[in-house]
Design a protein around this motif. Structure first.
Motif, short mmCIF file in Angstrom:
data_model
loop_
_atom_site.label_atom_id
_atom_site.label_comp_id
_atom_site.label_asym_id
_atom_site.label_seq_id
_atom_site.Cartn_x
_atom_site.Cartn_y
_atom_site.Cartn_z
N PRO A 276 0.81 -1.23 0.00
CA PRO A 276 0.00 0.00 0.00
C PRO A 276 0.84 1.27 0.00
O PRO A 276 0.53 2.21 -0.74
N ILE A 277 1.90 1.30 0.84
CA ILE A 277 2.65 2.54 0.96
C ILE A 277 3.37 2.88 -0.34
O ILE A 277 3.56 4.05 -0.68
N SER A 278 3.73 1.84 -1.10
CA SER A 278 4.49 2.14 -2.32
C SER A 278 3.64 2.86 -3.36
O SER A 278 4.15 3.38 -4.33
N LYS A 279 2.33 2.92 -3.11
CA LYS A 279 1.45 3.69 -3.99
C LYS A 279 1.82 5.18 -3.99
O LYS A 279 1.49 5.92 -4.91
N LEU A 280 2.48 5.58 -2.89
CA LEU A 280 2.90 6.99 -2.79
C LEU A 280 3.69 7.44 -4.01
O LEU A 280 3.64 8.59 -4.41
N THR A 281 4.44 6.49 -4.58
CA THR A 281 5.29 6.87 -5.70
C THR A 281 4.49 7.14 -6.96
O THR A 281 5.03 7.55 -7.97
N ARG A 282 3.18 6.87 -6.90
CA ARG A 282 2.33 7.11 -8.08
C ARG A 282 1.70 8.50 -8.05
O ARG A 282 1.04 8.91 -8.98
N ILE A 283 1.83 9.17 -6.90
CA ILE A 283 1.19 10.48 -6.76
C ILE A 283 1.97 11.52 -7.55
O ILE A 283 3.19 11.48 -7.63
N LYS A 284 1.24 12.44 -8.11
CA LYS A 284 1.87 13.54 -8.83
C LYS A 284 2.83 14.26 -7.89
O LYS A 284 2.49 14.58 -6.75
N PHE A 285 4.03 14.54 -8.35
CA PHE A 285 5.05 15.00 -7.43
C PHE A 285 4.73 16.35 -6.81
O PHE A 285 5.12 16.62 -5.68
N SER A 286 4.03 17.19 -7.54
CA SER A 286 3.76 18.52 -6.97
C SER A 286 2.88 18.43 -5.72
O SER A 286 2.85 19.34 -4.91
N LEU A 287 2.17 17.30 -5.57
CA LEU A 287 1.40 17.12 -4.34
C LEU A 287 2.26 16.58 -3.21
O LEU A 287 1.98 16.74 -2.04
N LEU A 288 3.35 15.91 -3.59
CA LEU A 288 4.21 15.25 -2.61
C LEU A 288 5.35 16.17 -2.17
O LEU A 288 5.82 16.09 -1.03
N ALA A 289 5.76 17.05 -3.07
CA ALA A 289 6.97 17.84 -2.84
C ALA A 289 6.96 18.62 -1.52
O ALA A 289 7.93 18.53 -0.77
N PRO A 290 5.88 19.37 -1.22
CA PRO A 290 5.93 20.13 0.04
C PRO A 290 6.16 19.23 1.25
O PRO A 290 6.90 19.59 2.15
N PHE A 291 5.55 18.04 1.23
CA PHE A 291 5.74 17.13 2.35
C PHE A 291 7.20 16.71 2.45
O PHE A 291 7.78 16.65 3.53
N MET A 292 7.80 16.40 1.31
CA MET A 292 9.19 15.95 1.33
C MET A 292 10.11 17.07 1.76
O MET A 292 11.08 16.86 2.50
#
Lengths: 648, 412
Positions: free
Chosen positions: A378-394
């Motif tokens: 399940p967690i590896s699904k994170l890599t499918r998210i559009k990066f602009s949604l993930l970037a601030p978190f990272m």
């Protein structure tokens, strides 16, 4: 001995003990996910409760916590390219490459099952060796430790990339940056330029984050796609990972062995283990072309080593009261608070306790890796998210992790500065592992050299241990000549020759040369013992960097030293200029200085989501509330500080 | 919080929001009005929530103490003073070390026994050999008893040697509690001596000592060796005394010292198996501040006895310097400090709590294992030890600096 082992087993499987072990494991998993937090934060959370417990239960919780932190640190290493702990740096190389290919679940599964295997292996070795380990550990004197540092450095050969010159310079730069701060032999301060922060040197966490995570984040930012580009593996991904481990079982066994041994040697520190294991797998593999681009063996090797290391590190901790790694220092502190003192009695009167600890460690590894394995899919699904949604978190996570290093705003500025260095190293094909290995081993190499020269003089080369390690290093160098890891090999082939503008890389090389010259001058002003190490390193690096610059100016651009990823990639890959991520992150830090980190990150989240991800009101609100809420909750429970601003 | 600051913050928010608008409108960049509206409205919403929450939290924690230090008449300090409050115990060392253990162990019992049951959190701020954390404390502390500093001999040394990085000043603090430790010097039987009285026979033998650094607590043993005219060369760069003990066990060095608890746990077994030989302890300070035998090692002579036995007199600048630095490093090894201006009533709450804590049977049992045999002192005794540990005469100071310069080329 057998009855003691059995007695330990009985304690181990008592429901109470098991329950507390579980609590420790769960806590460790949750905390370990956040890079840079590790055992220390866990301990402070755990501490108030330790008092009410009896010895065995408290110990179980503590062991559970310490054991699984390297396991769950793997999540960010693989999924986001953020080294989760000091001993999962090497995992990033191939783990993250696999995630980018879309095989995150496979990489995670292989990593966790290797962790499990390594942890169990470490416990088995410990059971048999704990009673006879004392004299063996004492065999490692300062001369042997110095040679081990050299052995670690010999791994650079396999990781230096196609251009040896650039690899050597990168490693030398790492050594020089690592020698910033007080000189081990005299206490003089080197290269501090009047900055108080630099007295203790730059923290490893900050360097690891800036050299590995920062360039990756900035690249993904500019590509603005999901992390995973390849096709999805589907549900079978994690089974594939386990099969990978079974296929490479002998490799895992060897690396677990390496991990246990290196972990057991006090003074080596846990941060080289993964590099030695990684170097080992590269050297012993015939077809090296896949490494750095997503070879599963590059995940199995460091992961089976780093959990085995925790087992090994228990030996000096329990037998001598000397922590064998960072998390063991916390463990030792916790033991003192419970009222257990480490020392020779751990293998005599308290042997049952020792076995309980060892086997709690094993079981914690099994439970921890098992849980992580279930989450891998399940967690590896994170890599499918559009990066602009993930970037601030990272960006939030790396900033927060860097700040935990010394709780100084300078942590963030250093992350920025070395992040820039990392970006250019990646872009121009300078080996980042070589830099990091140099950095990690700088202090060790220098202080043990100083000690062994004073204790043994030239006679140190007559010691059998030293001779063996010298031979190992020579073998390692011999093998490294047979091929080396280069993450850019594919791009290099694609490069259209004759069209490269070498000016950007020339500027970078000249800046690096200036740094080397500065450290040469600085070391020249120190006393002999205080300055000799950086002086020699800088003196050796200078001709290499000169050769590099000469090559850049005169040679045809088919030369392996000439490479610029920016000009090699297809047009349109990058959607924004190279400085845009730096402006965003820099803006966040400048804002933090003014109004404090939390308000700054709120503004950052809102602006980023609105402008880059084009989210509407609701989504922006939800994402911001989620991110900030997570940060504040963690901060509250772990009692962590955030940078405060001038105004707030 | 005063109004001026509030006003400043309001201005800052205004400028920030205005800046976003200005930037967006005048630069003609891709931000359109819809985006700007969203950013601004959400920012205002979130920041308002954040500041409201931190204001509410600030209210419960600091409202009635903000005026302390200026005007004490505003609120009386009674037994409820610490109720619902949090005491921050600043530890300028890493987690897991001796000072950290001291803080965490005691902190837990502070909560239990100090009136009002304040929560004690340990804030580790390591760096620069504890200078960083102590400096931060100096910058931030208010005399309200809600922030206390646990220093160690390592913190005292750079202060006493006038390290330019030091911004903390012991003369501005007073002790809540002090805790001493002892140290034992031991050697390898390979040296061929059986007790400290035979030390003169090995004066020509070049010995090595594994040290953390010339300005650490190691200054005391190294200076002691020098006073006894032993030929000991210090090898620097060891991380912690544990690493030094390991070098001893490996046979790389033949002489070493450990603090009491480490000695008891890790060196006594070596003594019993004939691998180590105790020479002398650094002694302890009694209520008058005189040097006595270490209560943990009553059979072992202290340094002063050995010094006399070997024909030196316990007077003169050399002896005074030794005594001054020994007091700073060991006699007042751990000090729990608060600013001088802290009201006596607050100190009294601490002292009463510590008094009750010392009577707690559970504390008594666990303390020996966690901290050692010595007694935690408060009141007059702590004051005496504090003075001895932090006030070193100019002559002694200069003598030590001169010695470090001559011996190790240190310019301090």
């Amino acid at each position: 001995m057998l009855d003691l082992v059995l007695q330990a087993f009985a304690t181990l499987f008592s429901p109470e003990h098991f329950m507390f072990l579980m609590i420790g494991v769960l806590l460790g998993l949750v905390i370990g996910v956040f890079p840079g937090l590790g055992g220390i934060a866990g301990l402070s959370l755990l501490l108030p409760f330790l008092y009410g417990m009896d010895e065995v239960s408290a110990l179980a919780t503590l062991v559970g916590l310490v054991a699984v932190i390297p396991t769950s640190a793997t999540f960010t290493s693989v999924l986001m390219g953020i080294p989760g702990s000091s001993s999962s740096q090497a995992t990033v190389l191939d783990g993250f490459a696999l995630a980018k290919k879309g095989e995150a679940s496979r990489a995670l599964a292989a990593a966790f099952s290797s962790s499990l295997f390594g942890g169990l292996f470490g416990a088995v070795i410990l059971t048999f060796f704990v009673q006879i380990a004392r004299p063996m550990i004492l065999l490692f004197g300062s001369a042997e430790l110095f040679m081990l540092a050299i052995f670690g450095l010999s791994m650079v050969g396999s990781l230096s990339g196609k251009s040896v010159v650039k690899g050597v310079v990168a490693c030398a730069l790492g050594l020089l940056v690592g020698s910033i701060g007080s000189a081990p032999a005299t206490g003089e301060y080197r290269m501090i330029f009047g900055v108080n922060y630099l007295y203790d040197g730059i923290p490893l966490v900050v360097i690891a984050l800036s050299i590995f995570a920062f360039p990756e984040i900035s690249e993904l930012f500019r590509k603005d796609k999901a992390i995973a580009e390849g096709a999805e593996l589907g549900k079978g991904g994690w089974m594939l990972g386990i099969r990978d481990l079974i296929k490479h079982k002998w490799l895992a066994l060897r690396c677990a062995g390496i991990g246990t041994i290196v972990g057991a040697i006090p003074g080596m520190g846990g941060s080289v283990v993964d590099w030695i294991a990684y170097g080992h797998v590269v050297q012993t593999t015939k077809d090296k072309s896949g490494f750095g681009k997503g070879d599963i063996r590059g995940v199995i090797a460091p992961e089976s080593a780093n959990n085995a290391k925790e087992g090994g590190a228990l030996l000096p901790t329990l037998l001598f009261g000397i922590p064998g790694s960072g998390s063991m220092a916390v463990f030792l502190g916790g033991m003192v608070l419970i009222g257990i003192e480490a020392g020779p009695s751990m293998v005599t009167t308290d042997l049952d306790l020792t076995y309980t600890i060892i086997w709690s460690l094993a079981i914690a590894n099994v439970i921890g890796a098992g849980m992580a394995l279930c989450l891998a899919g399940p967690i590896s699904k994170l890599t499918r998210i559009k990066f602009s949604l993930l970037a601030p978190f990272m960006i939030m996570v790396i900033s927060f992790a860097a700040f935990q290093a010394t709780k100084d705003m300078m942590d963030l500025w250093m992350l920025m500065i070395f992040g820039l260095v990392g970006i250019f190293m990646k872009r121009f094909g300078w080996s980042r592992p070589a830099f990091l290995i140099g950095f990690v081993l700088a202090t060790q190499a220098e202080s043990y050299l100083n000690m062994s020269v004073q204790f043994y003089g030239w006679q140190m080369f007559l010691r059998p241990g030293v001779i063996i390690i010298v031979l190992l290093s020579l073998i390692s160098i011999y093998f490294s000549r047979k091929g080396t890891v280069d993450e850019n090999a594919e791009l290099m082939e694609k490069t259209i020759h004759g069209k490269i503008n070498v000016r950007p890389q020339l500027i970078f090389a000249v800046v690096m040369m200036l740094f080397i010259v500065v450290s040469l001058f600085d070391s020249n002003q120190q006393s002999f013992l205080g300055g000799i190490f950086p002086f020699v390193i800088a003196g050796l690096a200078l001709p290499f960097v000169c050769v590099l610059i000469w090559t850049l100016i005169t040679k045809d651009d088919s030369h392996p030293a000439i490479f610029d990823a920016e000009q090699a990639v297809e047009e349109g890959t990058f959607k924004s200029p190279w400085y845009e991520p730096i402006l965003w992150i820099g803006g966040l830090y400048v804002l933090s200085v003014i109004i404090g980190f939390i308000p700054a990150i709120i503004l950052f989240f809102i602006s980023f989501f609105t402008l880059k991800a084009h989210t509407g009101y609701w989504k922006t609100t939800l994402l911001t509330a989620g991110g900030v809420g997570l940060l504040v909750t963690f901060g509250y429970f772990l009692n962590l500080e955030f940078p405060s601003g001038v105004l707030f | 919080m005063n109004q001026e600051l509030e006003l400043k913050r309001l201005y800052a928010c205004g400028i920030l929001v205005g800046g976003v608008f200005y930037n967006a409108y005048l630069d003609g960049n891709p931000m359109d009005q819809k985006h700007i509206l969203q950013i601004v409205s959400l920012s205002i919403l979130f920041l308002a929530v954040f500041f409201l929450m931190s204001f509410l939290q600030g209210n419960t924690n600091t409202l009635d103490t903000t005026d302390i230090g200026g005007d004490f008449t505003i609120q009386a300090i009674d037994a409820n003073y610490f109720k619902d409050k949090t005491i921050e115990w600043v530890t300028p060392f890493k987690e897991g070390g001796g000072s950290d253990t001291w803080a965490r162990f005691n902190g837990n019992y502070f909560t239990k026994h100090i009136a009002g049951n304040p929560i004690v959190i340990v804030n580790n701020i390591p760096g620069g050999g504890s200078i960083k954390g102590a400096n931060l404390f100096a910058d931030r502390v208010k005399p309200d008893g809600l922030m206390i500093l646990g220093t160690s001999g390592t913190t005292q040394m750079p202060f006493l040697l006038d390290d330019p990085r030091v911004r903390y000043d012991y003369s501005k603090y007073k002790p809540i509690m002090s805790y001493p430790t002892g140290g034992v010097v031991y050697c390898s039987p390979k040296l061929g001596i059986s007790s400290a009285s035979e030390l003169p026979s090995i004066r020509d033998m070049p010995l090595k000592y594994a040290s953390q650094g010339p300005t650490s607590l190691d200054i005391v043993p190294i200076f002691s060796f020098d006073l006894l005219d032993l030929n000991v060369q210090a090898v620097f760069g060891f991380r912690g005394r544990g690493a030094g003990r390991l070098a001893f066990e490996r046979g790389e060095v033949l002489i070493d010292y450990q603090t009491s608890s480490a000695y008891l746990k890790n060196v006594i077994p070596l003594v019993e198996s004939g691998e180590a030989l105790p020479l002398f302890s650094f002694g302890a300070l009694d209520t008058n501040g005189d040097l006595i035998r270490d209560p943990s090692f009553p059979d072992l002579p202290h340094f002063g006895e050995v010094y006399e036995q070997l024909g030196y007199a316990r007077e003169g600048i050399k002896w005074d310097t030794w005594f001054a630095f020994m007091s700073a490093g060991f006699g007042g090894m751990k000090l729990l400090l608060t600013p001088k201006e802290t009201p006596d009533a607050i100190i009294k709450l601490f002292q009463d709590g510590i008094g009750r804590m010392k009577l707690d049977p559970e504390y008594k049992v666990k303390k020996v294992k966690a901290l050692g045999l010595y007694e935690q002192s408060t009141g007059a005794k702590a004051d005496k030890i504090f003075t001895l540990a932090t006030e070193v005469g100019v002559d002694e100071k200069n003598f030590m600096k001169e010695w470090l310069r001559g011996r190790y080329g240190l310019n301090i």
